[in-house]
Design a protein around this motif. Structure first.
Motif, PDB file in Angstrom:
ATOM      1  N   MET A   6       0.844  -1.201   0.000  1.00 30.42           N
ATOM      2  CA  MET A   6       0.000   0.000   0.000  1.00 30.42           C
ATOM      3  C   MET A   6       0.883   1.257   0.000  1.00 30.42           C
ATOM      4  SD  MET A   6      -2.922  -1.329  -0.160  1.00 30.42           S
ATOM      5  CE  MET A   6      -3.988   0.108   0.008  1.00 30.42           C
ATOM      6  N   THR A   7       0.413   2.256  -0.688  1.00 38.46           N
ATOM      7  CA  THR A   7       1.180   3.499  -0.772  1.00 38.46           C
ATOM      8  C   THR A   7       0.254   4.692  -1.015  1.00 38.46           C
ATOM      9  OG1 THR A   7       3.047   4.587  -1.868  1.00 38.46           O
ATOM     10  CG2 THR A   7       1.561   3.364  -3.288  1.00 38.46           C
ATOM     11  N   TRP A   8       0.736   5.867  -0.579  1.00 36.38           N
ATOM     12  CA  TRP A   8       0.100   7.122  -0.970  1.00 36.38           C
ATOM     13  C   TRP A   8       0.823   7.673  -2.187  1.00 36.38           C
ATOM     14  CZ3 TRP A   8      -4.267   9.332   0.917  1.00 36.38           C
ATOM     15  CH2 TRP A   8      -4.773   8.816   2.110  1.00 36.38           C
ATOM     16  N   THR A   9       0.091   8.333  -3.068  1.00 35.24           N
ATOM     17  CA  THR A   9       0.726   9.117  -4.134  1.00 35.24           C
ATOM     18  C   THR A   9       0.049  10.476  -4.172  1.00 35.24           C
ATOM     19  OG1 THR A   9      -0.759   8.065  -5.717  1.00 35.24           O
ATOM     20  CG2 THR A   9       1.503   7.259  -5.691  1.00 35.24           C
ATOM     21  N   GLN A  20      -3.733  10.270  -2.911  1.00 31.83           N
ATOM     22  CA  GLN A  20      -4.507   9.057  -3.178  1.00 31.83           C
ATOM     23  C   GLN A  20      -3.836   7.862  -2.503  1.00 31.83           C
ATOM     24  OE1 GLN A  20      -7.387   8.872  -5.069  1.00 31.83           O
ATOM     25  NE2 GLN A  20      -7.280  11.116  -5.146  1.00 31.83           N
ATOM     26  N   TYR A  21      -4.677   7.001  -1.896  1.00 31.86           N
ATOM     27  CA  TYR A  21      -4.162   5.798  -1.225  1.00 31.86           C
ATOM     28  C   TYR A  21      -4.532   4.587  -2.055  1.00 31.86           C
ATOM     29  CZ  TYR A  21      -3.120   2.713   2.757  1.00 31.86           C
ATOM     30  OH  TYR A  21      -2.584   1.765   3.595  1.00 31.86           O
ATOM     31  N   CYS A 124       4.603   5.029   2.472  1.00 30.76           N
ATOM     32  CA  CYS A 124       4.380   3.792   1.714  1.00 30.76           C
ATOM     33  C   CYS A 124       4.851   2.620   2.567  1.00 30.76           C
ATOM     34  CB  CYS A 124       5.185   3.834   0.413  1.00 30.76           C
ATOM     35  SG  CYS A 124       6.929   4.200   0.669  1.00 30.76           S
ATOM     36  N   LEU A 325      -1.209   4.296   8.335  1.00 38.96           N
ATOM     37  CA  LEU A 325      -0.897   4.746   6.961  1.00 38.96           C
ATOM     38  C   LEU A 325      -2.182   5.103   6.213  1.00 38.96           C
ATOM     39  CD1 LEU A 325       1.380   5.205   4.899  1.00 38.96           C
ATOM     40  CD2 LEU A 325       1.072   2.830   4.149  1.00 38.96           C
ATOM     41  N   ALA A 326      -3.200   4.280   6.383  1.00 42.21           N
ATOM     42  CA  ALA A 326      -4.463   4.539   5.675  1.00 42.21           C
ATOM     43  C   ALA A 326      -5.081   5.872   6.092  1.00 42.21           C
ATOM     44  CB  ALA A 326      -5.439   3.392   5.941  1.00 42.21           C
ATOM     45  N   LYS A 329      -4.261  11.177   5.834  1.00 37.54           N
ATOM     46  CA  LYS A 329      -4.861  12.505   5.605  1.00 37.54           C
ATOM     47  C   LYS A 329      -5.232  13.181   6.921  1.00 37.54           C
ATOM     48  CE  LYS A 329      -6.541  12.511   0.908  1.00 37.54           C
ATOM     49  NZ  LYS A 329      -7.677  12.625  -0.003  1.00 37.54           N
TER      50      LYS A 329
END
Ligand SMILES: NC(=O)c1ccc[n+]([C@@H]2O[C@H](COP(=O)([O-])OP(=O)(O)OC[C@H]3O[C@@H](n4cnc5c(N)ncnc54)[C@H](OP(=O)(O)O)[C@@H]3O)[C@@H](O)[C@H]2O)c1
Length: 349
Positions: A6-9, A20-21, A124, A325-326, A329
């Motif tokens: 899983m990662t943020w961009t 965006q996750y 990430c 992580l999720a 925001k």
């Protein structure tokens, strides 16, 4: 089969809504020569990450679809060819600027080319970084604590210890401003070096915590607009401060220049002011002091800071609230509303 993670961009700078996750796949090709895949355990947010997400200035624009995050800590998952300095299982921290010499002091262009802006950052589950940009994690810290060192921590270290011949020492008086990440790291480093620290805050609720961390005096900069003059009176014979870490620029510099001692050092590190006030730079002349611009710090400084933290058992203070992580925001929101104390941490594993 390449593993998924899983990662943020950040699709593009402009607003935190552009974060965006989602799921990503490890590149099916092997790691490149000199590359290290790191399983990230924690990250911490910096004011820089917020302004990059918002992208309000040309220098804070991110390359589209970059992984955000300036700071993080993790474990080496695998290494590419020609990596000799780290092995699988080592705990590491990425330096924000890649491809530079150990003693390189980043200027603004290098910072803009750094993690979370031009190249993939730390928000990430897995990140790939050049081995030469990694630094060993201190053995006396949790991942969350160590994840505070790479940006605000290193900046505070450089401000206090980076000017040759002028490193903070026992007996010095140091002034720090507000309860953000840079200032609390500076408070903790200065105390560990044996200095007397005076701190400011705009919220009385922070006073007790600043005192617990070792601040000898705390001044409310909102109720005392001439806090620099007040702080100066707290130094021996009112001589002024040996070191001041200035985080507000136009909001703080005029008072910093009132507080500094003859030949003292004011490190200009931040721009938390609103840009509405003029800085009277002539006061630097009348105050006979050093005003020093500080941007991050070198990899050599990063390693020196790690050694110091181990030697003095520095335990970085963290905000009371942490995020998964999720939920990253939520961390951005807490930082933007200045609801945090010290560092907002994102627990990844
Ligand atoms: N030069 C570099 O390489 C570098 C590296 C990292 C950060 N920075 C910059 O340094 C600044 C601080 O970064 P940070 O990560 O510590 O930010 P932060 O964690 O977001 O700090 C916010 C805190 O600063 C305090 N503050 C806000 N306005 C203030 C004012 N006018 N006077 C005194 N304190 C004020 C507040 O504390 P209270 O609520 O207690 O008042 C606030 O909670 C930012 O401008 C950032 O961009 C520069």
């Amino acid at each position: 089969m390449p593993e998924k993670y899983m990662t943020w961009t950040l699709q593009s700078s402009g607003a935190t809504e552009n974060l965006q996750y989602g799921e990503a796949t490890q590149s099916s090709t092997a790691l490149g020569s000199g590359e290290v895949r790191v399983s990230m355990h924690a990250a911490s947010l910096n004011y820089r990450d917020l302004v990059i997400a918002k992208g309000s200035l040309p220098v804070t624009q991110a390359t589209p679809n970059t992984v955000p995050g300036s700071d993080g800590a993790g474990v080496v998952h695998s290494v590419g060819a020609n990596v000799t300095c780290f092995k699988v299982g080592d705990k590491v921290l990425p330096h924000m600027v890649q491809g530079v010499a150990n003693d390189f002091l980043p200027r603004l262009d290098a910072i803009s080319g750094g993690l979370g802006q031009a190249v993939d950052g730390t928000l990430c589950e897995e990140g790939v970084y050049p081995a030469e940009s990694l630094v060993r994690m201190p053995i006396n810290m949790s991942y969350a604590q160590a994840a505070t060192l790479g940006c605000s921590g290193l900046t505070a270290w450089n401000a206090l210890m980076g000017l040759r011949g002028r490193a903070v020492q026992a007996g010095d008086f140091v002034l720090v401003q507000g309860t953000g990440g840079v200032s609390i790291a500076a408070l903790q480093f200065a105390k560990a070096a044996g200095a007397t620290v005076v701190a400011t805050t705009g919220k009385d609720v922070n006073v007790a915590r600043l005192q617990q961390l070792g601040a000898a005096h705390v001044i409310n900069y909102k109720t005392d607009p001439t806090w620099g003059e007040t702080a100066r009176k707290l130094t021996p014979d009112g001589r002024g401060f040996d070191h001041i870490v200035d985080v507000g620029a136009d909001a703080t510099m005029n008072q910093s220049l009132k507080a500094v001692r003859t030949d003292g050092v004011v490190s200009l590190v931040g721009v938390l002011g609103d840009g509405l006030n003029k800085i009277d730079i002539m006061s630097a002349l009348w105050s006979v002091c050093v005003v020093r611009g500080v941007l991050l710090g070198s990899k050599d400084m990063f390693r020196e800071m790690v050694a110091f933290c181990e030697d003095k058992n520095v335990q970085p203070a963290l905000d009371d609230v942490s995020f998964s992580l999720a939920d990253a925001k939520g961390a951005y929101e807490r930082l933007e509303k200045q609801q945090h104390f010290s560092k907002v941490v994102i627990q990844i594993r």
